[in-house]
Design a protein around this motif. Structure first.
Motif, PDB file in Angstrom:
ATOM      1  N   LEU A  27      -4.502  -0.447  10.299  1.00 37.34           N
ATOM      2  CA  LEU A  27      -3.629  -1.268   9.468  1.00 37.34           C
ATOM      3  C   LEU A  27      -4.220  -1.449   8.070  1.00 37.34           C
ATOM      4  CD1 LEU A  27      -1.097  -3.056   9.218  1.00 37.34           C
ATOM      5  CD2 LEU A  27      -2.485  -4.953  10.076  1.00 37.34           C
ATOM      6  N   ILE A  28      -5.487  -1.806   7.995  1.00 37.28           N
ATOM      7  CA  ILE A  28      -6.129  -2.000   6.685  1.00 37.28           C
ATOM      8  C   ILE A  28      -6.170  -0.680   5.913  1.00 37.28           C
ATOM      9  CG2 ILE A  28      -8.328  -2.526   5.550  1.00 37.28           C
ATOM     10  CD1 ILE A  28      -8.758  -4.629   7.791  1.00 37.28           C
ATOM     11  N   ASP A  29      -6.554   0.400   6.582  1.00 38.50           N
ATOM     12  CA  ASP A  29      -6.610   1.703   5.921  1.00 38.50           C
ATOM     13  C   ASP A  29      -5.224   2.114   5.424  1.00 38.50           C
ATOM     14  OD1 ASP A  29      -7.925   4.058   5.035  1.00 38.50           O
ATOM     15  OD2 ASP A  29      -7.279   5.122   6.838  1.00 38.50           O
ATOM     16  N   SER A  30      -4.199   1.858   6.202  1.00 38.77           N
ATOM     17  CA  SER A  30      -2.836   2.226   5.809  1.00 38.77           C
ATOM     18  C   SER A  30      -2.341   1.387   4.638  1.00 38.77           C
ATOM     19  CB  SER A  30      -1.884   2.058   6.990  1.00 38.77           C
ATOM     20  OG  SER A  30      -2.301   2.858   8.051  1.00 38.77           O
ATOM     21  N   LEU A  31      -2.691   0.124   4.637  1.00 39.40           N
ATOM     22  CA  LEU A  31      -2.303  -0.717   3.492  1.00 39.40           C
ATOM     23  C   LEU A  31      -2.989  -0.246   2.215  1.00 39.40           C
ATOM     24  CD1 LEU A  31      -2.327  -4.209   5.232  1.00 39.40           C
ATOM     25  CD2 LEU A  31      -0.331  -3.017   4.319  1.00 39.40           C
ATOM     26  N   LEU A  32      -4.243   0.168   2.326  1.00 37.31           N
ATOM     27  CA  LEU A  32      -4.937   0.704   1.159  1.00 37.31           C
ATOM     28  C   LEU A  32      -4.346   2.050   0.732  1.00 37.31           C
ATOM     29  CD1 LEU A  32      -8.600  -0.260   2.096  1.00 37.31           C
ATOM     30  CD2 LEU A  32      -7.138  -1.321   0.372  1.00 37.31           C
ATOM     31  N   LYS A  33      -3.902   2.854   1.691  1.00 37.39           N
ATOM     32  CA  LYS A  33      -3.256   4.123   1.351  1.00 37.39           C
ATOM     33  C   LYS A  33      -1.869   3.901   0.760  1.00 37.39           C
ATOM     34  CE  LYS A  33      -5.983   7.002   4.332  1.00 37.39           C
ATOM     35  NZ  LYS A  33      -6.105   7.734   5.571  1.00 37.39           N
ATOM     36  N   LEU A  34      -1.253   2.793   1.098  1.00 43.39           N
ATOM     37  CA  LEU A  34       0.003   2.412   0.450  1.00 43.39           C
ATOM     38  C   LEU A  34      -0.251   2.182  -1.038  1.00 43.39           C
ATOM     39  CD1 LEU A  34       2.972   1.651   1.259  1.00 43.39           C
ATOM     40  CD2 LEU A  34       2.171  -0.695   1.372  1.00 43.39           C
ATOM     41  N   GLN A  35      -1.334   1.496  -1.334  1.00 39.94           N
ATOM     42  CA  GLN A  35      -1.718   1.282  -2.726  1.00 39.94           C
ATOM     43  C   GLN A  35      -2.056   2.611  -3.400  1.00 39.94           C
ATOM     44  OE1 GLN A  35      -4.693  -1.715  -3.298  1.00 39.94           O
ATOM     45  NE2 GLN A  35      -5.111  -1.093  -5.390  1.00 39.94           N
ATOM     46  N   THR A  36      -2.703   3.506  -2.672  1.00 45.41           N
ATOM     47  CA  THR A  36      -3.026   4.829  -3.209  1.00 45.41           C
ATOM     48  C   THR A  36      -1.747   5.585  -3.564  1.00 45.41           C
ATOM     49  OG1 THR A  36      -5.077   4.937  -1.945  1.00 45.41           O
ATOM     50  CG2 THR A  36      -4.167   7.026  -2.694  1.00 45.41           C
ATOM     51  N   ALA A  37      -0.708   5.441  -2.749  1.00 44.83           N
ATOM     52  CA  ALA A  37       0.567   6.106  -3.044  1.00 44.83           C
ATOM     53  C   ALA A  37       1.140   5.612  -4.371  1.00 44.83           C
ATOM     54  CB  ALA A  37       1.558   5.859  -1.911  1.00 44.83           C
TER      55      ALA A  37
END
Length: 189
Positions: free
Chosen positions: A105-115
């Motif tokens: 979840l945390i990694d995906s939220l950070l990858k959302l920011q990366t997007a």
């Protein structure tokens, strides 16, 4: 070692470690009856390898600094969690689905920011990064909600496979290196 070589190696190591994580997920999905000893070493080893790959990526200094921008903290977490899952299996086994769910979840939220950062850089496939991050967020939440109802962490391998696929997609889509060619700089994939 040249900066270009380090970034290329970090990208390759990150992709290979993600593939190994996916294979571990497939192994656990196909043979869910394997003992906790094997699953402990398999998951622990993959987390250690993935954590070290993320740390290498963080220090590789890629061109846009998108793919590996949060990998110092997440790489450290993965490496520590991998070691703990090997040396203290009883404690980790109880919280494994939740720990993996929170990590993803945390990694995906950070990858959302990366997007969104990729969109600001003008990258063409930022929307694919966005969609994959959103799908992974949903899978992590599903893992944490389903685990108490199933009494078996059956969804853990699926989330590991999805996370690995998303990590490969994110790495290949955002890691850029610049090489000097014929007196000018050119972006390389």
């Amino acid at each position: 070692m040249k900066r270009l070589d380090i970034v290329k190696e970090a990208r390759a190591i990150h992709v290979v470690s993600s593939l190994l994580f996916a294979l571990a997920g497939v192994f656990l999905l196909v043979w869910p009856e394997i003992g906790t000893l094997i699953s402990r070493y398999l998951i622990g080893g993959c987390f250690i390898l993935f954590g070290l790959a993320r740390l290498l990526g963080y220090f590789s200094n890629d061109l846009y600094r998108l793919a590996f921008q949060y990998d110092l903290g997440l790489g450290g977490f993965c490496a520590v969690f991998g070691v703990l899952s090997i040396i203290s299996p009883d404690n980790i086994q109880m919280v494994l689905p939740y720990t993996i769910g929170v990590y993803v979840l945390i990694d995906s939220l950070l990858k959302l920011q990366t997007a969104f950062d990729a969109k600001a850089f003008g990258m063409k496939h930022w929307y694919g990064l966005l969609i994959s991050a959103l799908l992974l967020i949903l899978s992590a939440i599903t893992l944490m909600v389903m685990t108490p109802k199933l009494h078996v962490p059956a969804f853990v391998p699926v989330v590991l496979i999805l996370h690995s696929a998303e990590s490969i997609w994110n790495t290949l889509g955002t890691v850029r290196v610049r090489a000097k060619k014929a007196g000018r700089f050119e972006e390389l994939l």
